[in-house]
Design a protein around this motif. Structure first.
Motif, PDB file in Angstrom:
ATOM      1  N   VAL A   1       0.811  -1.221   0.000  1.00 46.09           N
ATOM      2  CA  VAL A   1       0.000   0.000   0.000  1.00 46.09           C
ATOM      3  C   VAL A   1       0.844   1.270   0.000  1.00 46.09           C
ATOM      4  N   GLU A   2       2.156   1.154  -0.104  1.00 43.98           N
ATOM      5  CA  GLU A   2       2.991   2.354  -0.008  1.00 43.98           C
ATOM      6  C   GLU A   2       2.665   3.359  -1.103  1.00 43.98           C
ATOM      7  N   HIS A   3       2.398   2.879  -2.321  1.00 45.01           N
ATOM      8  CA  HIS A   3       2.110   3.795  -3.420  1.00 45.01           C
ATOM      9  C   HIS A   3       0.750   4.480  -3.261  1.00 45.01           C
ATOM     10  N   ILE A   4      -0.099   3.935  -2.375  1.00 46.27           N
ATOM     11  CA  ILE A   4      -1.398   4.558  -2.100  1.00 46.27           C
ATOM     12  C   ILE A   4      -1.262   5.581  -0.976  1.00 46.27           C
ATOM     13  N   VAL A   5      -0.519   5.207   0.064  1.00 47.07           N
ATOM     14  CA  VAL A   5      -0.356   6.098   1.216  1.00 47.07           C
ATOM     15  C   VAL A   5       0.490   7.319   0.867  1.00 47.07           C
ATOM     16  N   ASN A   6       1.525   7.119   0.048  1.00 53.53           N
ATOM     17  CA  ASN A   6       2.456   8.194  -0.291  1.00 53.53           C
ATOM     18  C   ASN A   6       2.218   8.655  -1.724  1.00 53.53           C
ATOM     19  N   PRO A   7       1.393   9.656  -1.956  1.00 54.37           N
ATOM     20  CA  PRO A   7       1.150  10.144  -3.321  1.00 54.37           C
ATOM     21  C   PRO A   7       2.452  10.553  -3.999  1.00 54.37           C
ATOM     22  N   GLY A   8       2.588  10.124  -5.228  1.00 57.70           N
ATOM     23  CA  GLY A   8       3.810  10.427  -5.978  1.00 57.70           C
ATOM     24  C   GLY A   8       4.822   9.304  -5.964  1.00 57.70           C
ATOM     25  N   VAL A   9       4.646   8.314  -5.071  1.00 59.32           N
ATOM     26  CA  VAL A   9       5.522   7.137  -5.047  1.00 59.32           C
ATOM     27  C   VAL A   9       4.900   6.064  -5.929  1.00 59.32           C
TER      28      VAL A   9
END
Length: 461
Positions: free
Chosen positions: A446-454
């Motif tokens: 879920v990192e790409h969801i929590v951190n916009p732009g990742v």
């Protein structure tokens, strides 16, 4: 007995006196790899079954493991693999394992050829076995990341201190992490010192390409200024004048079972239950113990009293006890369960169950599993509350995992790195604590969801 060699980086290979020993079953290779990567060379049968046959029934999975053990015994020399009733034990002294050789070389300030042979070498750990089982894939990704971090930390310690093989150290670190700008700058300076200007510029170009393609960004100002100095001739070739700084060898890591919770299941009291039906209460208790023993968040202790704090300090981070009282009213038996904190004596959870005698056995399995899951949440909540104000230095595997979970649930980008560090520390504390591996997978998913732009990348996938 001729020394055996096992290669785990870049795919699995087993050799004896230069001749390859072939294992037809891919899961046999995975089992041998797990044993070789274990801190003690030992793994329980239950853990291996859970890693490699997580989608099969327990009976079928254990039968498959027995077949794997049979094949391994047919290929390996005698006395190398001990198949005990509950676990498998590998004589690691009989093997030269490439991962251990890399660790040993780094401990002496040297770079093993395996770190120079390819880019991202730790991502090739047991390469080709990722699809064996979803649980094994999660475990393998975590082991790769932990190994990457261990190698990178040691290289980062050596890089500013060594002068004789600085370019080799920098290249090894760049192979581990092609975006490591400090390693890139050191490699460029070392190349210029050797008179290899074109090599320095190629190193910079590789960094520029990977940052642009993967992250849509440019190298830092310090790196761009360095390449400008090289192109303008401002940075002259020549030996460095700084005296070398001695770096002590990496100390051996102690082998520890880690710090999990200790859960004592006390003897249950029975009031008003006829003697001939006492077996129902005891059967319920033993079924509960068997179910709780499957959870890796804790050690389960059957009866007796909680050991003294100083007697369990090395293995146990917290102590809880479950008590039970049963009594019969008519054709129903009521069972009251309580959970107490062993440190304070405070009751943190309780539950009452009423079961009819005619449906006792049908209800028992469902009730026991429901209680076990409820206990997992209650113990975690109580434990997290008690450690919230402690220093991280004193936290053991389970507590680090709990704090990491609480950080994840905040969905705060600035805390994401903290959560990852806690999970990796938990794994280092106790490599058998499966919840930390699962949480690492949860974080990457879920990192790409929590951190916009990742963006998602191949490594996290």
């Amino acid at each position: 007995m001729n020394q055996l060699s096992m290669s785990l980086l870049g795919g699995f290979r087993l050799d004896r006196a230069g001749q390859e020993l072939r294992l037809r079953n891919r899961k046999a290779r995975a089992v041998l790899g797990c044993l070789a990567l274990s801190a003690t060379g030992e793994e329980t049968r239950e853990r291996l079954v859970g890693l490699l046959w997580s989608e099969s029934s327990e009976e079928k999975a254990r039968a498959s493991l027995r077949q794997v053990v049979h094949e391994l015994r047919g290929v390996l020399p005698a006395d190398v693999l001990a198949a005990e009733r509950l676990s498998l034990v590998l004589d690691r002294d009989a093997f030269d394992v490439d991962v251990e050789q890399v660790k040993s070389a780094l401990g002496q300030g040297e770079v093993h050829p395996a770190l120079l042979a390819q880019t991202r070498p730790t991502e090739a750990l047991l390469e080709g076995l990722e699809d064996l089982d979803p649980a094994f894939n999660v475990w393998l990704l975590a082991r790769r990341q932990a190994l990457h971090d261990q190698f990178a930390r040691r290289l980062e310690m050596l890089l500013p201190a060594e002068t004789r093989n600085q370019r080799t150290l920098a290249q090894a670190l760049l192979n581990l992490d092609p975006t490591h700008e400090e390693a890139c700058r050191q490699a460029m300076k070392a190349a210029v010192a050797e008179g290899n200007i074109s090599g320095a510029l190629r190193t910079y170009e590789a960094l520029w390409n990977v940052l642009g393609e993967d992250f849509d960004m440019e190298p830092s100002l310090a790196t761009q200024e360095l390449v400008a100095d090289i192109k303008s001739g401002k940075l002259k070739p020549g030996p460095r004048s700084e005296p070398p700084i001695l770096v002590p060898p990496m100390p051996p890591q102690p082998r520890s079972a880690g710090g999990r919770l200790l859960l004592l299941v006390e003897s249950f009291a029975a009031h008003g239950v006829p003697e001939e039906r006492g077996y129902l209460v005891q059967g319920f208790r033993h079924d509960l113990i068997a179910c709780l023993a499957r959870f890796r968040e804790w050690f389960v202790m059957d009866g007796g009293v909680l050991p003294a704090r100083d007697a369990s300090i090395d293995r146990v981070s917290g102590r809880y006890s479950i008590g039970g009282t049963a009594y019969q009213a008519g054709d129903r038996i009521s069972l009251v369960l309580t959970l107490r904190d062993g440190e304070t004596g405070i009751v943190v959870w309780s539950e009452r169950i009423d079961v009819g005698l005619d449906t006792w056995f049908e209800a028992q399995n469902q009730l026991v599993r429901g209680i076990a899951m409820s206990l997992t949440g209650q113990i975690s909540a109580a434990r997290l509350s008690s450690i919230a104000t402690r220093s991280d230095v004193s936290l053991a595997a389970h507590d680090r995992w709990l704090l990491g979970q609480s950080v994840i649930r905040s969905f705060s980008p600035e805390h994401w790195g903290r959560a990852r560090a806690l999970f990796l520390e938990s794994i280092a504390e106790d490599p058998n604590f499966s919840s930390s591996y699962s949480s690492l997978a949860q974080l990457d998913n879920v990192e790409h969801i929590v951190n916009p732009g990742v963006w998602r990348d191949r490594a996290r996938e």
